[in-house]
Scaffold this motif. Structure first.
Motif, PDB file in Angstrom:
ATOM      1  N   ASP A 212       0.842  -1.211   0.000  1.00 34.10           N
ATOM      2  CA  ASP A 212       0.000   0.000   0.000  1.00 34.10           C
ATOM      3  C   ASP A 212       0.873   1.256   0.000  1.00 34.10           C
ATOM      4  O   ASP A 212       0.631   2.205  -0.726  1.00 34.10           O
ATOM      5  N   PHE A 213       1.917   1.231   0.861  1.00 31.77           N
ATOM      6  CA  PHE A 213       2.813   2.384   0.952  1.00 31.77           C
ATOM      7  C   PHE A 213       3.577   2.571  -0.358  1.00 31.77           C
ATOM      8  O   PHE A 213       3.753   3.681  -0.832  1.00 31.77           O
ATOM      9  N   GLU A 214       4.013   1.447  -0.937  1.00 38.88           N
ATOM     10  CA  GLU A 214       4.739   1.507  -2.213  1.00 38.88           C
ATOM     11  C   GLU A 214       3.880   2.117  -3.309  1.00 38.88           C
ATOM     12  O   GLU A 214       4.316   2.975  -4.066  1.00 38.88           O
ATOM     13  N   ALA A 215       2.618   1.677  -3.379  1.00 41.80           N
ATOM     14  CA  ALA A 215       1.690   2.172  -4.411  1.00 41.80           C
ATOM     15  C   ALA A 215       1.448   3.668  -4.231  1.00 41.80           C
ATOM     16  O   ALA A 215       1.429   4.432  -5.197  1.00 41.80           O
ATOM     17  N   CYS A 216       1.292   4.077  -2.990  1.00 40.71           N
ATOM     18  CA  CYS A 216       1.024   5.492  -2.706  1.00 40.71           C
ATOM     19  C   CYS A 216       2.257   6.342  -3.031  1.00 40.71           C
ATOM     20  O   CYS A 216       2.147   7.422  -3.612  1.00 40.71           O
ATOM     21  N   LEU A 217       3.426   5.823  -2.676  1.00 45.17           N
ATOM     22  CA  LEU A 217       4.671   6.557  -2.913  1.00 45.17           C
ATOM     23  C   LEU A 217       4.959   6.694  -4.405  1.00 45.17           C
ATOM     24  O   LEU A 217       5.565   7.662  -4.842  1.00 45.17           O
ATOM     25  N   ALA A 218       4.490   5.743  -5.199  1.00 43.77           N
ATOM     26  CA  ALA A 218       4.665   5.831  -6.659  1.00 43.77           C
ATOM     27  C   ALA A 218       3.919   7.050  -7.204  1.00 43.77           C
ATOM     28  O   ALA A 218       4.272   7.599  -8.236  1.00 43.77           O
ATOM     29  N   GLU A 219       2.877   7.494  -6.477  1.00 39.34           N
ATOM     30  CA  GLU A 219       2.071   8.632  -6.919  1.00 39.34           C
ATOM     31  C   GLU A 219       2.505   9.955  -6.289  1.00 39.34           C
ATOM     32  O   GLU A 219       2.421  10.998  -6.903  1.00 39.34           O
ATOM     33  N   THR A 220       2.905   9.900  -5.036  1.00 38.60           N
ATOM     34  CA  THR A 220       3.314  11.146  -4.376  1.00 38.60           C
ATOM     35  C   THR A 220       4.343  10.862  -3.286  1.00 38.60           C
ATOM     36  O   THR A 220       4.225   9.865  -2.575  1.00 38.60           O
ATOM     37  N   ALA A 221       5.337  11.751  -3.189  1.00 37.63           N
ATOM     38  CA  ALA A 221       6.351  11.606  -2.140  1.00 37.63           C
ATOM     39  C   ALA A 221       6.124  12.635  -1.033  1.00 37.63           C
ATOM     40  O   ALA A 221       6.861  12.681  -0.066  1.00 37.63           O
ATOM     41  N   SER A 222       5.070  13.473  -1.168  1.00 40.53           N
ATOM     42  CA  SER A 222       4.853  14.513  -0.148  1.00 40.53           C
ATOM     43  C   SER A 222       4.095  13.975   1.044  1.00 40.53           C
ATOM     44  O   SER A 222       3.171  13.182   0.890  1.00 40.53           O
ATOM     45  N   ALA A 223       4.472  14.465   2.199  1.00 39.43           N
ATOM     46  CA  ALA A 223       3.780  14.099   3.440  1.00 39.43           C
ATOM     47  C   ALA A 223       3.847  15.303   4.380  1.00 39.43           C
ATOM     48  O   ALA A 223       4.616  16.229   4.153  1.00 39.43           O
ATOM     49  N   GLU A 224       3.017  15.257   5.405  1.00 39.09           N
ATOM     50  CA  GLU A 224       3.118  16.256   6.474  1.00 39.09           C
ATOM     51  C   GLU A 224       3.464  15.481   7.734  1.00 39.09           C
ATOM     52  O   GLU A 224       2.994  14.363   7.929  1.00 39.09           O
ATOM     53  N   ILE A 225       4.293  16.091   8.573  1.00 44.63           N
ATOM     54  CA  ILE A 225       4.814  15.335   9.716  1.00 44.63           C
ATOM     55  C   ILE A 225       4.704  16.139  11.003  1.00 44.63           C
ATOM     56  O   ILE A 225       4.753  17.372  10.985  1.00 44.63           O
ATOM     57  N   PHE A 226       4.533  15.421  12.103  1.00 47.15           N
ATOM     58  CA  PHE A 226       4.588  16.038  13.435  1.00 47.15           C
ATOM     59  C   PHE A 226       5.441  15.142  14.317  1.00 47.15           C
ATOM     60  O   PHE A 226       5.134  13.969  14.506  1.00 47.15           O
ATOM     61  N   VAL A 227       6.574  15.678  14.807  1.00 47.79           N
ATOM     62  CA  VAL A 227       7.466  14.919  15.688  1.00 47.79           C
ATOM     63  C   VAL A 227       7.235  15.435  17.099  1.00 47.79           C
ATOM     64  O   VAL A 227       7.592  16.566  17.428  1.00 47.79           O
ATOM     65  N   LYS A 228       6.625  14.598  17.918  1.00 47.61           N
ATOM     66  CA  LYS A 228       6.133  15.035  19.229  1.00 47.61           C
ATOM     67  C   LYS A 228       7.224  15.625  20.125  1.00 47.61           C
ATOM     68  O   LYS A 228       7.102  16.736  20.612  1.00 47.61           O
ATOM     69  N   ASP A 229       8.301  14.885  20.337  1.00 47.58           N
ATOM     70  CA  ASP A 229       9.327  15.342  21.281  1.00 47.58           C
ATOM     71  C   ASP A 229      10.072  16.590  20.812  1.00 47.58           C
ATOM     72  O   ASP A 229      10.648  17.318  21.615  1.00 47.58           O
ATOM     73  N   LEU A 230      10.086  16.834  19.514  1.00 52.24           N
ATOM     74  CA  LEU A 230      10.744  18.039  18.999  1.00 52.24           C
ATOM     75  C   LEU A 230       9.750  19.184  18.825  1.00 52.24           C
ATOM     76  O   LEU A 230      10.145  20.294  18.512  1.00 52.24           O
TER      77      LEU A 230
ATOM     78  N   LEU B 176       7.802  19.638  16.432  1.00 55.81           N
ATOM     79  CA  LEU B 176       8.112  20.128  15.091  1.00 55.81           C
ATOM     80  C   LEU B 176       7.047  19.644  14.112  1.00 55.81           C
ATOM     81  O   LEU B 176       6.632  18.487  14.177  1.00 55.81           O
ATOM     82  N   THR B 177       6.587  20.517  13.264  1.00 52.70           N
ATOM     83  CA  THR B 177       5.658  20.084  12.228  1.00 52.70           C
ATOM     84  C   THR B 177       6.025  20.749  10.912  1.00 52.70           C
ATOM     85  O   THR B 177       6.685  21.779  10.888  1.00 52.70           O
ATOM     86  N   GLY B 178       5.606  20.122   9.824  1.00 56.85           N
ATOM     87  CA  GLY B 178       5.886  20.722   8.521  1.00 56.85           C
ATOM     88  C   GLY B 178       5.704  19.742   7.398  1.00 56.85           C
ATOM     89  O   GLY B 178       5.213  18.628   7.590  1.00 56.85           O
ATOM     90  N   GLU B 179       6.119  20.181   6.223  1.00 55.14           N
ATOM     91  CA  GLU B 179       6.022  19.329   5.054  1.00 55.14           C
ATOM     92  C   GLU B 179       7.338  18.600   4.869  1.00 55.14           C
ATOM     93  O   GLU B 179       8.405  19.126   5.181  1.00 55.14           O
ATOM     94  N   ALA B 180       7.224  17.380   4.366  1.00 55.39           N
ATOM     95  CA  ALA B 180       8.422  16.574   4.161  1.00 55.39           C
ATOM     96  C   ALA B 180       8.273  15.772   2.887  1.00 55.39           C
ATOM     97  O   ALA B 180       7.175  15.567   2.390  1.00 55.39           O
ATOM     98  N   GLU B 181       9.410  15.339   2.362  1.00 57.49           N
ATOM     99  CA  GLU B 181       9.397  14.498   1.165  1.00 57.49           C
ATOM    100  C   GLU B 181       9.958  13.136   1.540  1.00 57.49           C
ATOM    101  O   GLU B 181      10.968  13.041   2.232  1.00 57.49           O
ATOM    102  N   ILE B 182       9.296  12.076   1.100  1.00 58.31           N
ATOM    103  CA  ILE B 182       9.774  10.727   1.397  1.00 58.31           C
ATOM    104  C   ILE B 182      10.872  10.388   0.396  1.00 58.31           C
ATOM    105  O   ILE B 182      10.669  10.398  -0.809  1.00 58.31           O
ATOM    106  N   ILE B 183      12.076  10.132   0.906  1.00 60.58           N
ATOM    107  CA  ILE B 183      13.258   9.912   0.074  1.00 60.58           C
ATOM    108  C   ILE B 183      13.465   8.415  -0.179  1.00 60.58           C
ATOM    109  O   ILE B 183      13.888   7.997  -1.226  1.00 60.58           O
ATOM    110  N   TRP B 184      13.194   7.603   0.837  1.00 56.30           N
ATOM    111  CA  TRP B 184      13.299   6.154   0.647  1.00 56.30           C
ATOM    112  C   TRP B 184      12.269   5.412   1.494  1.00 56.30           C
ATOM    113  O   TRP B 184      11.732   5.948   2.462  1.00 56.30           O
ATOM    114  N   LEU B 185      11.994   4.186   1.079  1.00 61.15           N
ATOM    115  CA  LEU B 185      11.004   3.334   1.750  1.00 61.15           C
ATOM    116  C   LEU B 185      11.550   1.924   1.695  1.00 61.15           C
ATOM    117  O   LEU B 185      11.984   1.462   0.642  1.00 61.15           O
TER     118      LEU B 185
END
Length: 201
Positions: free
Chosen positions: A59-77, A79-88
């Motif tokens: 499922d992740f592979e199929a989705c990544l084939a279409e888009t590498a953009s994600a939004e992320i929230f890292v609790k302990d930091l 930190l939130t923002g936009e990110a690009e998935i570089i590898w899976l």
């Protein structure tokens, strides 16, 4: 001095290696929980936990084939923002991902919660056109680059890669979008679907 530099580099590597935080990744129209493994100024590597719809590595592979953009929230930091998935990759049945930060804000828990709240509140309806065939949908979730929808009656021609025209008066959307992933309901005829915008008016 040489030794001073190598010690500092060693420290940085240690810091990168040992950072564990929980967080949330918004990808393919779904908010997913993750555990981070290491983090640097430029990015983060995480273990993504299966969601309700993005459940398998395929499922992740199929989705990544279409888009590498994600939004992320890292609790302990905080930190939130936009990110690009570089590898899976898959390791011992776990889904691992490397992300590069694109646009990040610190001390951002409130912003993330607001976004989550906004997404949860965004129940909207609309329809899509696939080769002039009108298909009604209910919107479940929305992000900067796409949306997640539910079809009461699934359609076999809506497969990953299919391009549709999207219309939603409630959100004032007229857009061309591509199907990222499709999940049929266990019971009944319904289907959930992740779509990525290609262009919007």
């Amino acid at each position: 001095s040489e030794t001073g530099n190598s010690i500092m580099f060693q420290d940085r590597k240690e810091y990168r290696k040992n950072f564990t935080s929980s967080g949330q990744l918004y990808f393919g129209g779904e908010a997913l929980e993750f555990i981070s493994h290491d983090v640097s100024v430029k990015g983060i590597s995480i273990e993504v936990l299966p969601g309700l719809l993005l459940t398998s590595f395929a499922d992740f592979e199929a989705c990544l084939a279409e888009t590498a953009s994600a939004e992320i929230f890292v609790k302990d930091l905080m930190l939130t923002g936009e990110a690009e998935i570089i590898w899976l990759r898959q390791e011992n049945g776990k889904t691992l991902m490397g992300l590069e930060f694109k646009d990040v804000i610190y001390n951002a828990e409130k912003i993330w919660l607001k976004r989550q709240y906004y997404r949860k509140q965004q129940q909207f309806s609309g329809y899509m056109l696939l080769k002039n065939k009108r298909i009604e949908f209910e919107g479940k979730n929305i992000s900067v680059d796409g949306l997640m929808i539910y079809l009461i009656q699934g359609d076999e021609s809506l497969i990953p890669g299919a391009v549709v025209k999207l219309f939603s008066e409630a959100l004032n959307i007229r857009a061309l979008a591509k199907v990222c992933w499709v999940k049929s309901e266990m019971t009944g005829q319904g289907q959930f679907m992740g779509l990525r915008y290609l262009s919007s008016e």
